[in-house]
Design an enzyme around this catalytic site. Structure first.
Site, mmCIF file in Angstrom:
data_model
loop_
_atom_site.group_PDB
_atom_site.id
_atom_site.type_symbol
_atom_site.label_atom_id
_atom_site.label_comp_id
_atom_site.label_asym_id
_atom_site.label_seq_id
_atom_site.Cartn_x
_atom_site.Cartn_y
_atom_site.Cartn_z
ATOM 1 N N ASP A 101 0.824 -1.217 0.000
ATOM 2 C CA ASP A 101 0.000 0.000 0.000
ATOM 3 C C ASP A 101 0.848 1.253 0.000
ATOM 4 O O ASP A 101 0.614 2.176 -0.775
ATOM 5 C CB ASP A 101 -0.971 -0.012 1.199
ATOM 6 C CG ASP A 101 -0.278 -0.247 2.541
ATOM 7 O OD1 ASP A 101 0.948 -0.474 2.557
ATOM 8 O OD2 ASP A 101 -0.965 -0.207 3.581
ATOM 9 N N ASP A 104 6.879 4.049 3.184
ATOM 10 C CA ASP A 104 7.068 5.164 4.124
ATOM 11 C C ASP A 104 8.567 5.240 4.424
ATOM 12 O O ASP A 104 9.340 5.736 3.613
ATOM 13 C CB ASP A 104 6.201 4.882 5.364
ATOM 14 C CG ASP A 104 6.082 6.060 6.299
ATOM 15 O OD1 ASP A 104 7.015 6.872 6.349
ATOM 16 O OD2 ASP A 104 5.073 6.195 7.006
ATOM 17 N N LYS A 132 5.888 8.002 0.293
ATOM 18 C CA LYS A 132 6.144 9.272 0.977
ATOM 19 C C LYS A 132 7.545 9.715 0.573
ATOM 20 O O LYS A 132 8.538 9.189 1.082
ATOM 21 C CB LYS A 132 6.033 9.102 2.493
ATOM 22 C CG LYS A 132 4.604 8.900 2.962
ATOM 23 C CD LYS A 132 4.504 8.924 4.477
ATOM 24 C CE LYS A 132 3.094 8.618 4.930
ATOM 25 N NZ LYS A 132 2.973 8.458 6.389
ATOM 26 N N PHE A 153 -0.107 11.199 7.753
ATOM 27 C CA PHE A 153 -0.663 9.869 7.999
ATOM 28 C C PHE A 153 -1.982 9.739 7.244
ATOM 29 O O PHE A 153 -2.904 10.516 7.473
ATOM 30 C CB PHE A 153 -0.860 9.599 9.492
ATOM 31 C CG PHE A 153 -1.094 8.143 9.764
ATOM 32 C CD1 PHE A 153 -0.042 7.246 9.786
ATOM 33 C CD2 PHE A 153 -2.387 7.654 9.942
ATOM 34 C CE1 PHE A 153 -0.258 5.892 9.993
ATOM 35 C CE2 PHE A 153 -2.608 6.300 10.153
ATOM 36 C CZ PHE A 153 -1.541 5.420 10.173
ATOM 37 N N VAL A 154 -2.019 8.784 6.337
ATOM 38 C CA VAL A 154 -3.204 8.636 5.486
ATOM 39 C C VAL A 154 -3.958 7.349 5.814
ATOM 40 O O VAL A 154 -3.364 6.372 6.267
ATOM 41 C CB VAL A 154 -2.826 8.648 3.981
ATOM 42 C CG1 VAL A 154 -2.407 10.040 3.545
ATOM 43 C CG2 VAL A 154 -1.731 7.630 3.665
ATOM 44 N N ASP A 160 -5.141 1.726 7.244
ATOM 45 C CA ASP A 160 -5.920 1.799 8.478
ATOM 46 C C ASP A 160 -5.264 2.643 9.547
ATOM 47 O O ASP A 160 -4.063 2.917 9.506
ATOM 48 C CB ASP A 160 -6.101 0.389 9.052
ATOM 49 C CG ASP A 160 -4.834 -0.104 9.744
ATOM 50 O OD1 ASP A 160 -3.768 -0.117 9.086
ATOM 51 O OD2 ASP A 160 -4.892 -0.447 10.938
HETATM 52 P P1 XMP Z 1 7.493 1.578 6.247
HETATM 53 O O1 XMP Z 1 7.843 2.718 7.188
HETATM 54 O O2 XMP Z 1 8.011 0.265 6.711
HETATM 55 O O3 XMP Z 1 5.920 1.509 6.362
HETATM 56 O O4 XMP Z 1 7.832 1.905 4.811
HETATM 57 C C1 XMP Z 1 5.190 0.731 5.494
HETATM 58 C C2 XMP Z 1 3.982 0.171 6.178
HETATM 59 O O5 XMP Z 1 3.532 1.010 7.245
HETATM 60 C C3 XMP Z 1 2.182 1.307 7.142
HETATM 61 N N1 XMP Z 1 2.069 2.764 6.930
HETATM 62 C C4 XMP Z 1 0.941 3.455 6.956
HETATM 63 N N2 XMP Z 1 -0.302 3.048 7.184
HETATM 64 N N3 XMP Z 1 -1.056 5.268 6.886
HETATM 65 C C5 XMP Z 1 -1.309 3.957 7.141
HETATM 66 O O6 XMP Z 1 -2.463 3.602 7.303
HETATM 67 C C6 XMP Z 1 0.169 5.766 6.669
HETATM 68 O O7 XMP Z 1 0.348 6.965 6.435
HETATM 69 C C7 XMP Z 1 1.234 4.797 6.711
HETATM 70 N N4 XMP Z 1 2.562 4.914 6.552
HETATM 71 C C8 XMP Z 1 3.038 3.633 6.693
HETATM 72 C C9 XMP Z 1 1.658 0.492 5.982
HETATM 73 O O8 XMP Z 1 1.099 -0.705 6.479
HETATM 74 C C10 XMP Z 1 2.868 0.143 5.160
HETATM 75 O O9 XMP Z 1 2.801 -1.103 4.521
#
Ligand code: XMP
Length: 180
Positions: A101, A104, A132, A153-154, A160
């Site tokens: 999804d 980040d 991001k 945060f989306v 979710d």
């Molecule tokens: P990383 O930091 O490992 O994060 O790249 C990836 C996973 O973290 C969750 N994630 C989010 N979930 N809104 C969400 O609902 C956000 O803004 C967000 N940022 C990170 C997501 O599960 C993703 O796979």
């Protein structure tokens, strides 16, 4: 649910349009090698994106399931990536496309990539709906990206907060006072 969303970042029509474009790019990439392609969605955030994306793909494919977790309950800052369920399919010698999804900090995809590389796929590509840009590591460049977004945060369209909002059809910014 609607009252918890501060603003819509990406409306549902724009998401659908972009998903179709991504599917076309993926089809072009795998045109000569789609045979045996295994798509590995990172659960649970990618479920809605996955369902829309694979229905736009015109070739045969399989799904390999694995579950990782980075956020625990009511948290918006990532913790350590944990493998919750091991991959359900043998990927050795297969073309593999990971579908997530959001990219980040990159911790999740880094962990997934090295986990899958150990299983010796023929190729390993990554498709993310959101990235991001401010935080994504420079050495992790997905092969397919839906949207580059700001560092907020989306929720919605599978994403979710504390298990909620996955069924919100747009991608929106959660009102900060709900998690501050
Ligand atoms: P990383 O930091 O490992 O994060 O790249 C990836 C996973 O973290 C969750 N994630 C989010 N979930 N809104 C969400 O609902 C956000 O803004 C967000 N940022 C990170 C997501 O599960 C993703 O796979």
């Amino acid at each position: 649910m609607e009252q918890d969303i501060a603003r819509i970042l990406i409306p549902r029509e724009r998401i659908q349009q972009r998903v179709h474009e991504l599917a076309r790019q993926i089809d072009e990439t795998y045109r000569d090698s789609s045979e045996g392609l295994i798509i590995v969605p990172i659960l649970a955030g990618s479920i809605i994106f996955l369902a829309d994306l694979i229905r736009c793909l015109p070739f045969k494919m399989r799904i390999g399931l694995m579950t990782l977790s980075r956020y625990r309950g009511a948290a918006t800052v990532g913790g350590e990536t944990q493998l919750v369920h091991e991959l359900s399919t043998d990927i050795e010698g297969r073309h593999v496309l990971v579908v997530d999804d959001i990219l980040d900090s990159g911790g999740t995809l880094m962990a997934v990539r090295s986990h899958l590389q150990e299983r010796r796929p023929a190729s390993l590509r990554v498709c993310v709906l959101l990235r991001k840009t401010a935080k994504a590591p420079k050495d992790l460049v997905p092969d397919f990206v839906g949207f580059d977004i700001e560092d907020v945060f989306v929720v919605g369209y599978g994403l979710d907060y504390d298990g909620h909002y996955r069924n919100w059809p747009d991608i929106g910014v959660l009102r900060p006072e709900l998690y501050a």
